[in-house]
Design an enzyme around this catalytic site. Structure first.
Site, PDB file in Angstrom:
ATOM      1  CG  LEU A 142      92.666 -84.046  31.067  1.00  0.00           C
ATOM      2  CD1 LEU A 142      91.773 -84.756  29.899  1.00  0.00           C
ATOM      3  CD2 LEU A 142      93.942 -84.816  30.428  1.00  0.00           C
ATOM      4  CD  GLU A 184      82.998 -76.747  25.583  1.00  0.00           C
ATOM      5  OE1 GLU A 184      83.613 -76.584  26.289  1.00  0.00           O
ATOM      6  OE2 GLU A 184      83.340 -77.288  24.372  1.00  0.00           O
ATOM      7  CB  CYS A 234      83.847 -76.575  35.238  1.00  0.00           C
ATOM      8  SG  CYS A 234      83.919 -77.481  33.664  1.00  0.00           S
ATOM      9  CD  GLU A 245      83.632 -61.923  32.310  1.00  0.00           C
ATOM     10  OE1 GLU A 245      82.838 -61.906  33.431  1.00  0.00           O
ATOM     11  OE2 GLU A 245      84.554 -62.528  32.170  1.00  0.00           O
ATOM     12  CG  ASN A 259      91.665 -66.083  38.757  1.00  0.00           C
ATOM     13  OD1 ASN A 259      92.355 -65.618  39.516  1.00  0.00           O
ATOM     14  ND2 ASN A 259      91.242 -65.593  37.801  1.00  0.00           N
ATOM     15  CB  CYS A 274      79.240 -72.579  30.652  1.00  0.00           C
ATOM     16  SG  CYS A 274      79.777 -73.912  29.836  1.00  0.00           S
ATOM     17  CB  CYS A 311      90.243 -64.107  25.892  1.00  0.00           C
ATOM     18  SG  CYS A 311      89.435 -65.379  26.769  1.00  0.00           S
ATOM     19  CB  CYS A 330      84.280 -72.355  35.697  1.00  0.00           C
ATOM     20  SG  CYS A 330      83.707 -71.394  34.384  1.00  0.00           S
ATOM     21  CB  CYS A 386      86.444 -67.816  32.084  1.00  0.00           C
ATOM     22  SG  CYS A 386      84.880 -68.961  32.100  1.00  0.00           S
TER      23      CYS A 386
HETATM   24  N1  SAH Z   1      84.471 -74.003  28.200  1.00  0.00           N
HETATM   25  C1  SAH Z   1      85.666 -73.923  27.704  1.00  0.00           C
HETATM   26  C2  SAH Z   1      86.557 -72.738  27.300  1.00  0.00           C
HETATM   27  C3  SAH Z   1      86.269 -71.696  28.323  1.00  0.00           C
HETATM   28  S1  SAH Z   1      86.981 -72.187  29.954  1.00  0.00           S
HETATM   29  C4  SAH Z   1      86.751 -75.093  28.539  1.00  0.00           C
HETATM   30  O1  SAH Z   1      86.172 -75.291  29.599  1.00  0.00           O
HETATM   31  O2  SAH Z   1      88.007 -75.227  28.020  1.00  0.00           O
HETATM   32  C5  SAH Z   1      88.733 -71.484  29.543  1.00  0.00           C
HETATM   33  C6  SAH Z   1      89.612 -72.161  30.574  1.00  0.00           C
HETATM   34  O3  SAH Z   1      89.443 -71.452  31.642  1.00  0.00           O
HETATM   35  C7  SAH Z   1      89.410 -73.729  30.887  1.00  0.00           C
HETATM   36  O4  SAH Z   1      90.695 -74.470  30.696  1.00  0.00           O
HETATM   37  C8  SAH Z   1      89.002 -73.686  32.232  1.00  0.00           C
HETATM   38  O5  SAH Z   1      88.958 -74.761  33.035  1.00  0.00           O
HETATM   39  C9  SAH Z   1      89.531 -72.330  32.840  1.00  0.00           C
HETATM   40  N2  SAH Z   1      89.021 -71.850  34.020  1.00  0.00           N
HETATM   41  C10 SAH Z   1      87.701 -71.444  34.411  1.00  0.00           C
HETATM   42  N3  SAH Z   1      87.707 -71.002  35.486  1.00  0.00           N
HETATM   43  C11 SAH Z   1      88.696 -71.008  35.894  1.00  0.00           C
HETATM   44  C12 SAH Z   1      89.252 -70.498  37.482  1.00  0.00           C
HETATM   45  N4  SAH Z   1      88.436 -70.050  38.230  1.00  0.00           N
HETATM   46  N5  SAH Z   1      90.255 -70.410  37.539  1.00  0.00           N
HETATM   47  C13 SAH Z   1      91.328 -71.083  36.703  1.00  0.00           C
HETATM   48  N6  SAH Z   1      91.199 -71.752  35.462  1.00  0.00           N
HETATM   49  C14 SAH Z   1      89.668 -71.455  35.142  1.00  0.00           C
HETATM   50 FE1  SF4 Z   2      81.897 -74.081  30.913  1.00  0.00          FE
HETATM   51 FE2  SF4 Z   2      84.512 -74.346  30.408  1.00  0.00          FE
HETATM   52 FE3  SF4 Z   2      83.608 -73.095  32.714  1.00  0.00          FE
HETATM   53 FE4  SF4 Z   2      83.503 -75.536  32.198  1.00  0.00          FE
HETATM   54  S1  SF4 Z   2      85.376 -74.175  32.627  1.00  0.00           S
HETATM   55  S2  SF4 Z   2      81.710 -74.423  33.087  1.00  0.00           S
HETATM   56  S3  SF4 Z   2      83.034 -75.803  30.242  1.00  0.00           S
HETATM   57  S4  SF4 Z   2      83.055 -72.235  30.375  1.00  0.00           S
END
Ligand code: SAH
Ligand code: SF4
Length: 355
Positions: free
Chosen positions: A230, A175, A126, A102, A305, A122, A115, A129, A346
């Site tokens: 964080l 990541e 998390c 994406e 989200n 990944c 972006c 995500c 994302c």
């Molecule tokens: N892997 C990296 C960058 C990609 S994710 C990271 O984790 O920082 C980019 C941001 O989107 C991160 O801060 C992540 O915590 C946030 N994110 C991912 N999925 C999300 C969701 N469903 N709702 C809100 N924020 C989300």
């Molecule tokens: Fe990977 Fe970032 Fe999503 Fe965590 S929030 S699974 S590090 S893309």
């Protein structure tokens, strides 16, 4: 006889481009023109440009294409969605091997931000995500990262010819610090003044907290902005959302951030996805302020989200959370989630495409 594998022209650094031209019998002073065609003009068919020197045209004709040494990274748009306000455009781009990633173009007034993704899927897992829920596919090559920015810029040129793409965030799928070398090579090219020319201070690397990567960014004095995701103020709170906290725990991560701040003198942006009942209480906000005390920190609050693989819900206590951090002296803002109606989180476009 085995042919050497094809390489992407976008994967070449400027020095490698000079070497390749030289190996093909072309003077290295043509490298500037080739770089410009690829990275400044974003040309998808450079051989068709009629203002190239004859040696360069010959080299391109002999070297680029099926059965030849090089190809161009030109991902294909397989899905596109626009937010209802028209300010966010999201693309699912198919790579040469059929995987897709994406890329998002966000615009507000004259500020346009791309972006981009750094991996297919990944490995960090998390729980909230959509990309984490998919698992790891593979790392992206530098050319595949650069090609996403070129795509965003091409779209911007078509819709707002008078505007420039000035900002880049590595907050798409993947990541970035798990794919360190490819990401740094891509950012070197993207910030090059003879190419796409996005200023290094306008480029943000967002990491889940890969401690060795954060320390390496500082040791190598990389000029980009650092954002650290964080999401938790104690080890238990964080590792329930971010499993990789088991590998680089919260104490180690905060120590790495302190060391990064001390070495670089730069502000760190902390990302905090607010999830009801998980990490949005006043106690958590107070602990977070304590944890970050002494760090030049800006806290970005992100409304959750919702994703299909996670039952959590967005917090309604965000403003109280924000006030506590602000009262403790930290700049704390809500990340604008323009275009939430295009599933701007994302990995969510791809997750929807697979369903
Ligand atoms: N892997 C990296 C960058 C990609 S994710 C990271 O984790 O920082 C980019 C941001 O989107 C991160 O801060 C992540 O915590 C946030 N994110 C991912 N999925 C999300 C969701 N469903 N709702 C809100 N924020 C989300
Ligand atoms: Fe990977 Fe970032 Fe999503 Fe965590 S929030 S699974 S590090 S893309």
């Amino acid at each position: 006889m085995n042919q050497p594998p094809q390489r992407s022209l976008h994967d070449l650094s400027f020095a490698e481009m000079e070497r390749e031209l030289c190996a093909g019998g072309v003077s290295t002073h043509h490298a500037k023109a080739l770089w410009r065609v690829l990275h400044f003009h974003g040309e998808l068919n450079p051989a068709a440009r009629d203002n190239l020197s004859p040696p360069l045209q010959r080299w391109l004709a002999n070297s680029v294409g099926q059965g030849k040494g090089f190809f161009l990274d030109a991902p294909e748009v397989v899905q596109e969605s626009h937010s209802s306000d028209g300010l966010t455009r999201k693309f699912l781009l198919r790579l040469r091997d059929g995987h897709s990633v994406e890329t998002v173009l966000m615009g507000y007034d004259y500020r346009h931000t791309a972006c981009v993704s750094t991996q297919v899927g990944c490995a960090m897992g998390c729980v909230f995500c959509a990309t984490g829920q998919m698992g790891f596919g593979r790392h992206l090559r530098p050319g595949e990262i650069i090609a996403q920015v070129l795509h965003a810029r091409r779209v911007l040129l078509a819709t707002h010819p008078q505007h420039r793409l000035r900002n880049l965030v590595l907050m798409g799928m993947g990541e970035p610090l798990h794919n360190y070398d490819a990401v740094m090579q891509a950012l070197d090219a993207i910030s090059n003044v003879r190419g796409i020319n996005i200023g290094p201070s306008k480029i943000s690397i967002s990491t889940v907290g890969v401690v060795p990567g954060i320390l390496r960014l500082a040791a190598e004095a990389r000029p980009y902005r650092l954002a650290v995701s964080l999401h938790g103020s104690t080890e238990a709170e964080r590792s329930a959302l971010v499993p990789v906290s088991g590998k680089w725990n919260l104490a180690e991560l905060i120590a790495a951030c302190r060391s990064y701040g001390a070495t670089t003198g730069k502000r760190i942006f902390f990302e905090w996805t607010l999830i009801a009942g998980h990490n949005d209480s006043p106690d958590t906000a107070a602990r977070l302020a304590e944890l970050l005390r002494g760090i030049d920190a800006h806290i970005n609050l992100i409304p959750l989200n919702p994703t299909s693989g996670f039952g959590g819900t967005p917090s309604t206590a965000g403003h109280a959370f924000q006030r506590i951090l602000q009262a403790a002296g930290f700049p704390c803002t809500f990340r604008q989630r323009r275009g939430i109606d295009v599933a701007a989180g994302c990995g969510q476009l791809q997750a929807a495409a697979r369903a």
